[in-house]
Design an enzyme around this catalytic site. Structure first.
Site, short mmCIF file in Angstrom:
data_model
loop_
_atom_site.label_atom_id
_atom_site.label_comp_id
_atom_site.label_asym_id
_atom_site.label_seq_id
_atom_site.Cartn_x
_atom_site.Cartn_y
_atom_site.Cartn_z
CB ILE A 154 -1.25 0.14 1.54
CG1 ILE A 154 -1.89 -0.99 1.00
CG2 ILE A 154 -1.55 1.61 1.34
CD1 ILE A 154 -2.48 -1.46 2.02
CG ASP A 173 8.71 -0.52 5.42
OD1 ASP A 173 9.63 -0.87 6.56
OD2 ASP A 173 8.03 -0.57 4.73
N PRO A 205 1.16 -1.75 9.62
CG PRO A 205 2.83 -3.82 9.93
CD PRO A 205 3.02 -2.71 9.36
NE ARG A 233 -6.04 -3.20 11.41
CZ ARG A 233 -5.87 -3.26 10.36
NH1 ARG A 233 -6.48 -1.98 9.51
NH2 ARG A 233 -6.35 -4.35 9.26
CD GLU A 262 -11.58 1.08 12.84
OE1 GLU A 262 -11.73 0.12 12.67
OE2 GLU A 262 -11.18 2.07 13.18
CG HIS A 294 -12.02 0.32 8.36
ND1 HIS A 294 -11.12 0.23 10.04
CD2 HIS A 294 -11.06 -0.10 7.42
CE1 HIS A 294 -10.12 -1.02 9.96
NE2 HIS A 294 -9.96 -0.40 8.52
#
Length: 339
Positions: A154, A173, A205, A233, A262, A294
């Site tokens: 993504i 990363d 993540p 997230r 959420e 979401h």
């Protein structure tokens, strides 16, 4: 065999019924699986859940006692599942290992562009026949710096769009992506990325190490006029610290498709209820904050791939195979049938 699918959205149901119909009976419920609703799953060997299911140890125990052997979650994320408890109870757990990264990457850019160009404010005004431009001033993305936190599938798709805008690319990363480097991305320490970026988008993540990755310290490092986007997230951002940052008049815009609390709120109609989450209520009062429920993954292309992967996970389980989406156990749950 009848399979139970819970947390099914209205747009999702025809796709599930189409792909499952050829081989399995399917019962679809809009209800999300929680400790209160888990009795509905009694007697179903295979249960398919959504990302908002609350699959803690207590829920998993009830599922196991009711005869469930496979949980096939229709998402890549699985932080809502107690995998240790599932393994202890002998449950097989599978998720969708991959679906269209473009759905989320494009939506992240939709949030960024809407915030930058004040689209929501402008559309609301014109519906009231107010055609002034006051307060609608945006900036060119071209020539500015974007910080991409996480350059997996993504994040890499998001980066390619940023490259198309003509932006300077910074990345963070564990392992650099060669394709992003080829586009001109420079991998830097997180503090450097936060300090230098005009637009920051989160694509990592949710893990113990990334929980509240963007907290008070990280927010303080950002430019006062930076735009922050989170379509990954909710737990990546310390929401209370974000509120304090916005109260101080900092950040040009914040786009959130996810929120750390959420569960039990997103995907439900709460319009006739009192909002008891003070942090979420406060975030919604800021004119430079755009929150969606979401929905970044919610395209026909992504749902097609999610449903197809879920069917494969069921096929793998019944054939005794460990598929690409199998999380628990590490070996087949049952022996493969004789040829």
């Amino acid at each position: 065999m009848e399979i139970l699918a819970t947390g099914v959205q209205k747009d999702e149901r025809p796709l599930l019924e189409r792909d499952f119909a050829a081989r399995y009976q399917l019962r679809c419920l809009e209800t999300f699986l929680t400790i209160d609703t888990v009795p509905l799953a009694a007697g179903y060997e295979i249960v398919s859940t959504s990302v908002n299911a609350q699959l803690d140890a207590d829920v998993l125990e009830v599922l196991a006692e009711g005869g469930t052997k496979l949980i096939a979650q229709r998402s890549t994320g699985f932080n809502n599942i107690d995998l240790d408890a599932a393994e202890r109870l002998g449950l097989t757990v599978a998720r969708v290992a991959y679906y269209s990264p473009y759905s989320v990457a494009e939506f992240a850019w939709t949030l960024a562009t809407a915030l930058n160009r004040r689209i929501v404010r402008a559309a609301t005004r014109t519906r009231d026949f107010d055609f002034r431009l006051d307060g609608l001033l945006g900036r060119d993305f071209r020539g500015r710096t974007v910080g991409v936190v996480g350059t997996g599938k993504i994040g890499a798709a998001f980066t390619r769009i940023a490259h198309g805008f003509g932006m300077k690319l910074l990345g963070w990363d564990v392992v650099p992506d060669p394709a992003c480097v080829e586009l001109g991305m420079e991998y830097v320490e997180l503090d450097v990325l936060l300090t230098e970026s005009d637009l920051i988008s989160l694509h990592v993540p949710l893990l113990p190490d990334t929980h509240h990755l963007v907290g008070a310290h990280a927010l303080a490092r950002m430019k006062d006029d930076a735009i922050l986007i989170n379509s990954s997230r909710g737990g990546l951002i310390d929401s209370a610290a974000l509120v304090e940052t916005l109260r101080a008049g900092r950040l040009d815009g914040v786009g959130l498709d996810v929120y750390e609390e959420e569960a039990g709120v997103f995907f439900f109609d709460k319009s006739l209820e009192i909002m008891t989450d003070d942090t979420l209520a406060r975030l919604l009062t800021f004119s430079n904050v755009l929150i969606t429920s979401h929905q970044a993954y919610y395209t026909v292309d992504a749902l097609d791939q999610i449903v197809e992967a879920t069917v494969r996970n069921v096929d793998d389980f019944l054939a005794g195979r460990v598929g690409a989406g199998t999380l628990v156990p590490k070996r087949p749950a049952r022996p493969a049938p004789a040829p």
